[in-house]
Design a protein around this motif. Structure first.
Motif, PDB file in Angstrom:
ATOM      1  N   VAL A   1       0.954  -0.948   0.255  1.00  0.00           N
ATOM      2  CA  VAL A   1       0.058   0.244   0.167  1.00  0.00           C
ATOM      3  C   VAL A   1       0.518   1.203  -0.290  1.00  0.00           C
ATOM      4  O   VAL A   1       1.683   1.570   0.804  1.00  0.00           O
ATOM      5  N   VAL A   2       0.470   2.061  -1.477  1.00  0.00           N
ATOM      6  CA  VAL A   2       1.645   3.399  -1.367  1.00  0.00           C
ATOM      7  C   VAL A   2       0.620   4.817  -1.079  1.00  0.00           C
ATOM      8  O   VAL A   2      -0.997   4.630  -1.609  1.00  0.00           O
ATOM      9  N   GLU A   3       0.839   5.662  -1.236  1.00  0.00           N
ATOM     10  CA  GLU A   3       0.102   6.979  -1.120  1.00  0.00           C
ATOM     11  C   GLU A   3       0.042   7.065  -2.305  1.00  0.00           C
ATOM     12  O   GLU A   3      -1.034   7.161  -2.792  1.00  0.00           O
ATOM     13  N   GLU A   4       1.136   7.589  -3.309  1.00  0.00           N
ATOM     14  CA  GLU A   4       0.481   7.999  -4.886  1.00  0.00           C
ATOM     15  C   GLU A   4       1.469   7.434  -6.086  1.00  0.00           C
ATOM     16  O   GLU A   4       2.407   6.186  -5.803  1.00  0.00           O
ATOM     17  N   PRO A   5       0.648   7.268  -7.178  1.00  0.00           N
ATOM     18  CA  PRO A   5       2.194   6.743  -8.673  1.00  0.00           C
ATOM     19  C   PRO A   5       3.095   6.825  -8.306  1.00  0.00           C
ATOM     20  O   PRO A   5       3.848   5.259  -8.419  1.00  0.00           O
ATOM     21  N   LYS A   6       3.610   7.736  -7.725  1.00  0.00           N
ATOM     22  CA  LYS A   6       4.770   7.989  -8.469  1.00  0.00           C
ATOM     23  C   LYS A   6       5.788   7.202  -6.769  1.00  0.00           C
ATOM     24  O   LYS A   6       6.679   6.553  -7.520  1.00  0.00           O
ATOM     25  N   ASP A   7       5.033   6.456  -5.480  1.00  0.00           N
ATOM     26  CA  ASP A   7       5.648   5.554  -4.556  1.00  0.00           C
ATOM     27  C   ASP A   7       6.357   4.384  -5.272  1.00  0.00           C
ATOM     28  O   ASP A   7       7.126   3.132  -5.269  1.00  0.00           O
TER      29      ASP A   7
ATOM     30  N   HIS B   1      -1.578  -0.879  -4.124  1.00  0.00           N
ATOM     31  CA  HIS B   1      -2.464  -0.322  -3.722  1.00  0.00           C
ATOM     32  C   HIS B   1      -2.285   1.383  -3.241  1.00  0.00           C
ATOM     33  O   HIS B   1      -2.016   1.251  -2.992  1.00  0.00           O
ATOM     34  N   VAL B   2      -3.037   1.460  -4.732  1.00  0.00           N
ATOM     35  CA  VAL B   2      -2.900   3.102  -4.188  1.00  0.00           C
ATOM     36  C   VAL B   2      -3.962   4.216  -3.712  1.00  0.00           C
ATOM     37  O   VAL B   2      -4.851   4.179  -4.157  1.00  0.00           O
ATOM     38  N   LEU B   3      -2.544   4.434  -2.568  1.00  0.00           N
ATOM     39  CA  LEU B   3      -4.760   5.623  -1.796  1.00  0.00           C
ATOM     40  C   LEU B   3      -4.924   5.927  -2.369  1.00  0.00           C
ATOM     41  O   LEU B   3      -6.170   7.303  -2.097  1.00  0.00           O
ATOM     42  N   GLY B   4      -4.324   7.035  -2.901  1.00  0.00           N
ATOM     43  CA  GLY B   4      -4.075   8.531  -3.477  1.00  0.00           C
ATOM     44  C   GLY B   4      -4.032  10.044  -2.259  1.00  0.00           C
ATOM     45  O   GLY B   4      -4.461  11.357  -2.581  1.00  0.00           O
ATOM     46  N   GLY B   5      -3.092   9.276  -2.010  1.00  0.00           N
ATOM     47  CA  GLY B   5      -2.511  10.429  -0.424  1.00  0.00           C
ATOM     48  C   GLY B   5      -2.625   9.825   0.771  1.00  0.00           C
ATOM     49  O   GLY B   5      -2.549   8.436   0.812  1.00  0.00           O
ATOM     50  N   ALA B   6      -2.950  11.152   1.442  1.00  0.00           N
ATOM     51  CA  ALA B   6      -2.746  10.324   2.978  1.00  0.00           C
ATOM     52  C   ALA B   6      -3.534  11.270   4.046  1.00  0.00           C
ATOM     53  O   ALA B   6      -4.040  12.065   3.766  1.00  0.00           O
TER      54      ALA B   6
ATOM     55  N   ASN C   1      -4.926  12.986   6.445  1.00  0.00           N
ATOM     56  CA  ASN C   1      -3.958  14.935   6.436  1.00  0.00           C
ATOM     57  C   ASN C   1      -5.723  15.701   7.259  1.00  0.00           C
ATOM     58  O   ASN C   1      -5.827  16.119   6.191  1.00  0.00           O
ATOM     59  N   PRO C   2      -5.825  16.021   8.335  1.00  0.00           N
ATOM     60  CA  PRO C   2      -7.114  16.751   9.166  1.00  0.00           C
ATOM     61  C   PRO C   2      -6.854  17.770   8.333  1.00  0.00           C
ATOM     62  O   PRO C   2      -8.177  18.554   7.992  1.00  0.00           O
ATOM     63  N   ILE C   3      -5.628  18.623   8.608  1.00  0.00           N
ATOM     64  CA  ILE C   3      -5.558  20.000   9.027  1.00  0.00           C
ATOM     65  C   ILE C   3      -5.796  20.649   6.629  1.00  0.00           C
ATOM     66  O   ILE C   3      -6.026  21.153   6.944  1.00  0.00           O
ATOM     67  N   ALA C   4      -5.700  19.433   6.178  1.00  0.00           N
ATOM     68  CA  ALA C   4      -6.431  19.836   4.918  1.00  0.00           C
ATOM     69  C   ALA C   4      -7.333  19.323   4.756  1.00  0.00           C
ATOM     70  O   ALA C   4      -7.371  19.615   3.409  1.00  0.00           O
ATOM     71  N   GLY C   5      -8.041  18.930   5.115  1.00  0.00           N
ATOM     72  CA  GLY C   5      -9.099  18.511   5.141  1.00  0.00           C
ATOM     73  C   GLY C   5      -9.096  17.077   4.788  1.00  0.00           C
ATOM     74  O   GLY C   5     -10.114  16.096   3.958  1.00  0.00           O
ATOM     75  N   VAL C   6      -8.392  15.645   4.612  1.00  0.00           N
ATOM     76  CA  VAL C   6      -8.153  15.164   3.732  1.00  0.00           C
ATOM     77  C   VAL C   6      -8.012  13.624   4.944  1.00  0.00           C
ATOM     78  O   VAL C   6      -7.477  13.497   6.166  1.00  0.00           O
ATOM     79  N   GLY C   7      -9.933  13.176   5.088  1.00  0.00           N
ATOM     80  CA  GLY C   7      -9.452  12.051   6.300  1.00  0.00           C
ATOM     81  C   GLY C   7      -9.538  10.768   5.362  1.00  0.00           C
ATOM     82  O   GLY C   7      -9.239  11.080   3.741  1.00  0.00           O
ATOM     83  N   PRO C   8     -10.041   9.606   6.025  1.00  0.00           N
ATOM     84  CA  PRO C   8     -10.146   8.387   5.707  1.00  0.00           C
ATOM     85  C   PRO C   8     -10.694   8.117   4.008  1.00  0.00           C
ATOM     86  O   PRO C   8     -10.546   7.098   3.426  1.00  0.00           O
ATOM     87  N   ASP C   9     -11.926   8.642   4.611  1.00  0.00           N
ATOM     88  CA  ASP C   9     -13.066   7.979   3.282  1.00  0.00           C
ATOM     89  C   ASP C   9     -12.579   9.094   2.235  1.00  0.00           C
ATOM     90  O   ASP C   9     -13.223   8.770   0.940  1.00  0.00           O
ATOM     91  N   ASP C  10     -11.488   9.968   1.662  1.00  0.00           N
ATOM     92  CA  ASP C  10     -11.326  10.701   0.788  1.00  0.00           C
ATOM     93  C   ASP C  10     -10.542   9.734   0.150  1.00  0.00           C
ATOM     94  O   ASP C  10      -9.983  10.018  -0.481  1.00  0.00           O
ATOM     95  N   LEU C  11      -9.720   8.417   0.972  1.00  0.00           N
ATOM     96  CA  LEU C  11      -8.466   8.126  -0.117  1.00  0.00           C
ATOM     97  C   LEU C  11      -9.572   6.683  -0.295  1.00  0.00           C
ATOM     98  O   LEU C  11     -10.667   6.318   0.314  1.00  0.00           O
ATOM     99  N   ARG C  12      -8.637   5.767  -1.843  1.00  0.00           N
ATOM    100  CA  ARG C  12      -8.498   4.647  -1.473  1.00  0.00           C
ATOM    101  C   ARG C  12      -9.056   2.906  -0.688  1.00  0.00           C
ATOM    102  O   ARG C  12      -8.740   2.163  -1.184  1.00  0.00           O
ATOM    103  N   ILE C  13      -9.304   4.051   0.357  1.00  0.00           N
ATOM    104  CA  ILE C  13      -9.228   2.914   1.364  1.00  0.00           C
ATOM    105  C   ILE C  13     -10.316   1.734   1.015  1.00  0.00           C
ATOM    106  O   ILE C  13     -10.605   0.234   1.574  1.00  0.00           O
TER     107      ILE C  13
ATOM    108  N   THR D   1       3.519   4.213   3.368  1.00  0.00           N
ATOM    109  CA  THR D   1       3.463   5.110   3.706  1.00  0.00           C
ATOM    110  C   THR D   1       4.583   6.032   3.779  1.00  0.00           C
ATOM    111  O   THR D   1       5.323   5.161   3.977  1.00  0.00           O
ATOM    112  N   ASP D   2       4.307   7.106   3.641  1.00  0.00           N
ATOM    113  CA  ASP D   2       5.754   7.906   3.653  1.00  0.00           C
ATOM    114  C   ASP D   2       5.758   8.052   5.255  1.00  0.00           C
ATOM    115  O   ASP D   2       5.234   7.751   5.808  1.00  0.00           O
TER     116      ASP D   2
END
Length: 199
Positions: free
Chosen positions: A83-89, A104-109, A111-123, A142-143
């Protein structure tokens, strides 16, 4: 600062990640002085990548077909997913030639500060891939930063109760580095991930 089309180009280039105002200006003036054929090739490549490239329906990696080349490869083990964050990984791990499973690419990590929660990823897509029991091991790659650690911890809490082998990529000192320049977290991880040496 500049007239019309030049300023528009600088503004658009400045919106790209990692391109600041000075770099945007340098790139814009390079394009202005470049051969028109070179600029046309760049323009065609940008249009073509948006037209032909999509994300793999299975893993989320970049692909030119419904599935990426890794998912289509019958030699890859379906029992292990990294499981990685981005295709570049994916590209970074593939360069090592050490991993023979699937991704499996999640499409990010997370990050509550940026408004990214688990539902925003490919979990949810990951969980559906694990449902049939083919996968026995999940490697969390993940990073090694706050967001990556939060994402790995969240995923581990979901995956461990499923009876899967869940592992995290080791992190520590870089090859060729000096101990005196390592921060406390990196040095602590190096101690945690130490390996026994046998003669």
């Amino acid at each position: 600062m500049y007239e019309g089309a030049v300023q528009d180009l600088i503004d658009e280039l400045g919106r790209l990640p990692g391109v600041g105002p000075k770099s945007a200006q340098r790139i814009a003036f390079h394009i202005l002085s470049a051969d028109p054929a070179d600029v046309r090739r760049l323009s065609d490549a940008l249009v073509e990548v948006k037209r032909r490239v999509r994300f793999c329906e299975v893993c989320g990696n970049v692909a030119q077909e419904e599935q990426c080349r890794v998912c289509r490869d019958p030699r890859r083990s379906p029992a292990t997913i990294c499981v990685v964050e981005e295709p570049k990984d994916v590209v970074a791990i593939e360069r090592t030639r050490e991993f023979r499973g699937k991704y499996h690419v999640l499409g990010g990590a997370i990050n509550p500060i940026a408004g990214v929660g688990p539902d925003d990823l490919r979990i949810a897509q990951l969980m559906s891939r694990l449902a049939d029991g083919t996968v026995t091991e999940v490697i969390l790659a993940t990073d090694p930063n706050v967001e990556g650690e939060a994402t790995a911890t969240y995923l581990a809490r979901l995956l461990v109760p499923m009876g899967l082998t869940v592992s995290r990529l080791a992190s520590g000192l870089p090859v060729g580095g000096d101990l005196e320049y390592a921060d406390e977290v990196t040095l602590g991880r190096a101690f945690e991930g130490r390996r026994r040496i046998s003669a």
